[in-house]
Design a protein around this motif. Structure first.
Motif, PDB file in Angstrom:
ATOM      1  N   GLU A  49      43.345  40.443  52.640  1.00 22.42           N
ATOM      2  CA  GLU A  49      43.425  41.604  52.124  1.00 22.42           C
ATOM      3  C   GLU A  49      44.296  41.893  53.451  1.00 22.42           C
ATOM      4  N   THR A  50      42.912  43.010  54.432  1.00 23.51           N
ATOM      5  CA  THR A  50      43.037  43.851  55.772  1.00 23.51           C
ATOM      6  C   THR A  50      43.608  42.772  56.763  1.00 23.51           C
ATOM      7  N   GLY A  51      43.222  41.696  56.743  1.00 22.41           N
ATOM      8  CA  GLY A  51      44.314  41.100  58.580  1.00 22.41           C
ATOM      9  C   GLY A  51      42.712  41.061  59.079  1.00 22.41           C
ATOM     10  N   GLN A  52      41.559  42.222  58.871  1.00 24.52           N
ATOM     11  CA  GLN A  52      40.592  41.891  59.589  1.00 24.52           C
ATOM     12  C   GLN A  52      39.525  39.892  59.432  1.00 24.52           C
ATOM     13  N   ILE A  53      38.979  40.450  60.753  1.00 23.91           N
ATOM     14  CA  ILE A  53      37.765  38.828  60.826  1.00 23.91           C
ATOM     15  C   ILE A  53      37.045  39.361  60.133  1.00 23.91           C
ATOM     16  N   ASP A  54      36.578  38.826  58.765  1.00 27.45           N
ATOM     17  CA  ASP A  54      35.190  38.562  58.360  1.00 27.45           C
ATOM     18  C   ASP A  54      33.854  37.777  58.839  1.00 27.45           C
ATOM     19  N   HIS A  55      34.083  36.609  59.308  1.00 29.14           N
ATOM     20  CA  HIS A  55      33.415  35.467  60.364  1.00 29.14           C
ATOM     21  C   HIS A  55      34.035  35.461  60.960  1.00 29.14           C
ATOM     22  N   TYR A  56      32.873  35.249  62.263  1.00 36.12           N
ATOM     23  CA  TYR A  56      32.838  34.079  62.948  1.00 36.12           C
ATOM     24  C   TYR A  56      31.816  33.530  63.527  1.00 36.12           C
ATOM     25  N   SER A  57      32.115  32.026  64.093  1.00 27.89           N
ATOM     26  CA  SER A  57      30.971  31.950  64.338  1.00 27.89           C
ATOM     27  C   SER A  57      31.028  30.562  65.645  1.00 27.89           C
ATOM     28  N   GLY A  58      30.709  30.843  66.818  1.00 27.30           N
ATOM     29  CA  GLY A  58      31.558  30.559  67.871  1.00 27.30           C
ATOM     30  C   GLY A  58      30.585  30.076  68.347  1.00 27.30           C
ATOM     31  N   PRO A  59      30.892  29.055  69.742  1.00 23.54           N
ATOM     32  CA  PRO A  59      30.169  27.649  70.443  1.00 23.54           C
ATOM     33  C   PRO A  59      28.490  28.889  71.152  1.00 23.54           C
ATOM     34  N   SER A  60      27.700  27.901  71.305  1.00 25.15           N
ATOM     35  CA  SER A  60      26.178  28.508  71.754  1.00 25.15           C
ATOM     36  C   SER A  60      26.082  27.882  73.389  1.00 25.15           C
ATOM     37  N   PHE A  61      27.079  28.613  74.361  1.00 19.87           N
ATOM     38  CA  PHE A  61      27.541  28.947  75.209  1.00 19.87           C
ATOM     39  C   PHE A  61      27.736  29.814  75.916  1.00 19.87           C
ATOM     40  N   ASP A  62      28.581  29.911  77.140  1.00 16.32           N
ATOM     41  CA  ASP A  62      30.050  30.856  77.371  1.00 16.32           C
ATOM     42  C   ASP A  62      31.212  29.942  77.557  1.00 16.32           C
ATOM     43  N   MET A  63      32.226  30.619  77.393  1.00 18.94           N
ATOM     44  CA  MET A  63      33.137  29.369  76.810  1.00 18.94           C
ATOM     45  C   MET A  63      34.385  29.235  78.631  1.00 18.94           C
ATOM     46  N   GLU A  64      33.343  30.195  79.293  1.00 17.60           N
ATOM     47  CA  GLU A  64      34.116  30.568  80.570  1.00 17.60           C
ATOM     48  C   GLU A  64      33.668  29.520  80.902  1.00 17.60           C
ATOM     49  N   GLN A  65      32.258  29.085  80.941  1.00 18.45           N
ATOM     50  CA  GLN A  65      31.719  27.856  81.118  1.00 18.45           C
ATOM     51  C   GLN A  65      32.673  26.399  81.472  1.00 18.45           C
ATOM     52  N   LEU A  66      32.871  25.933  80.743  1.00 17.17           N
ATOM     53  CA  LEU A  66      34.251  24.895  80.732  1.00 17.17           C
ATOM     54  C   LEU A  66      35.447  24.524  81.768  1.00 17.17           C
ATOM     55  N   SER A  67      35.242  25.800  82.461  1.00 19.11           N
ATOM     56  CA  SER A  67      35.896  25.259  83.474  1.00 19.11           C
ATOM     57  C   SER A  67      36.033  25.632  84.366  1.00 19.11           C
ATOM     58  N   GLN A  68      34.348  25.442  85.074  1.00 18.59           N
ATOM     59  CA  GLN A  68      33.615  25.276  85.825  1.00 18.59           C
ATOM     60  C   GLN A  68      33.194  23.671  85.482  1.00 18.59           C
ATOM     61  N   ILE A  69      33.135  22.898  84.279  1.00 17.58           N
ATOM     62  CA  ILE A  69      32.628  21.725  84.568  1.00 17.58           C
ATOM     63  C   ILE A  69      33.695  20.850  85.696  1.00 17.58           C
ATOM     64  N   PRO A  70      33.034  19.432  86.089  1.00 18.66           N
ATOM     65  CA  PRO A  70      33.620  19.390  85.856  1.00 18.66           C
ATOM     66  C   PRO A  70      34.553  17.652  85.078  1.00 18.66           C
ATOM     67  N   THR A  71      35.992  17.647  85.870  1.00 14.95           N
ATOM     68  CA  THR A  71      36.770  16.749  84.254  1.00 14.95           C
ATOM     69  C   THR A  71      36.411  15.181  84.914  1.00 14.95           C
ATOM     70  N   GLU A  72      36.186  14.802  85.930  1.00 17.30           N
ATOM     71  CA  GLU A  72      35.704  13.542  86.121  1.00 17.30           C
ATOM     72  C   GLU A  72      34.639  12.710  86.549  1.00 17.30           C
ATOM     73  N   PRO A  73      34.395  11.842  86.386  1.00 17.21           N
ATOM     74  CA  PRO A  73      33.132  10.813  86.688  1.00 17.21           C
ATOM     75  C   PRO A  73      32.349  10.429  87.621  1.00 17.21           C
ATOM     76  N   ALA A  74      31.499  10.699  87.646  1.00 17.98           N
ATOM     77  CA  ALA A  74      30.647  10.312  89.199  1.00 17.98           C
ATOM     78  C   ALA A  74      30.509   8.953  89.554  1.00 17.98           C
TER      79      ALA A  74
END
Length: 136
Positions: A49-74
């Motif tokens: 009805e309002t277009g407002q967010i009533d509920h948000y459940s997010g990850p248990s970590f800071d999403m910006e950390q994803l860009s710092q994780i290596p993408t190639e296996p060692a």
């Protein structure tokens, strides 16, 4: 944050209930290069009805950390396979037989780690560590 999310499309999309006050959206999380982040999900419920967010459940970590994780296996697939097989063992276990109408059990060989006797889940692609199921 949107570059790390992938919408989970519901199977029953045609069965929309117009009487519901909220519309919920679920998203899988990946690292931006298609590698999924296991056991993490984002849920957003929007008030219809309002277009407002009533509920948000997010990850248990800071999403910006994803860009710092290596993408190639060692370690290579061959090394991971070698580690896996060096830890692999089998043990007898009883499993519930779901094919029968009455409750019954079947004796099976279950794969496990030869040192901890717990099921092997993964081989860490960066360290080569064996990741097993948590003890019960």
């Amino acid at each position: 944050m949107h570059k790390y999310l992938q919408l989970i499309v519901r199977e029953n999309e045609d069965e929309v209930d117009d009487t519901r006050k909220n519309e919920a959206f679920s998203f899988r999380i990946h690292n931006g290069n298609g590698i999924p982040v296991q056991l993490e999900i984002v849920i957003v419920a929007v008030n219809r009805e309002t277009g407002q967010i009533d509920h948000y459940s997010g990850p248990s970590f800071d999403m910006e950390q994803l860009s710092q994780i290596p993408t190639e296996p060692a370690i290579s697939k061959k090394e991971a396979r070698k580690i896996f097989f060096s830890h692999l063992d089998f043990e007898l276990a009883w499993n519930k037989d779901y094919d029968e109408e009455t409750e019954s059990h079947i004796l099976v060989y279950q794969a496990c780690d030869r040192f901890t006797r717990t099921p092997i889940r993964y081989i860490d692609a960066m360290t080569g560590a064996v990741i097993t199921a948590k003890d019960k």
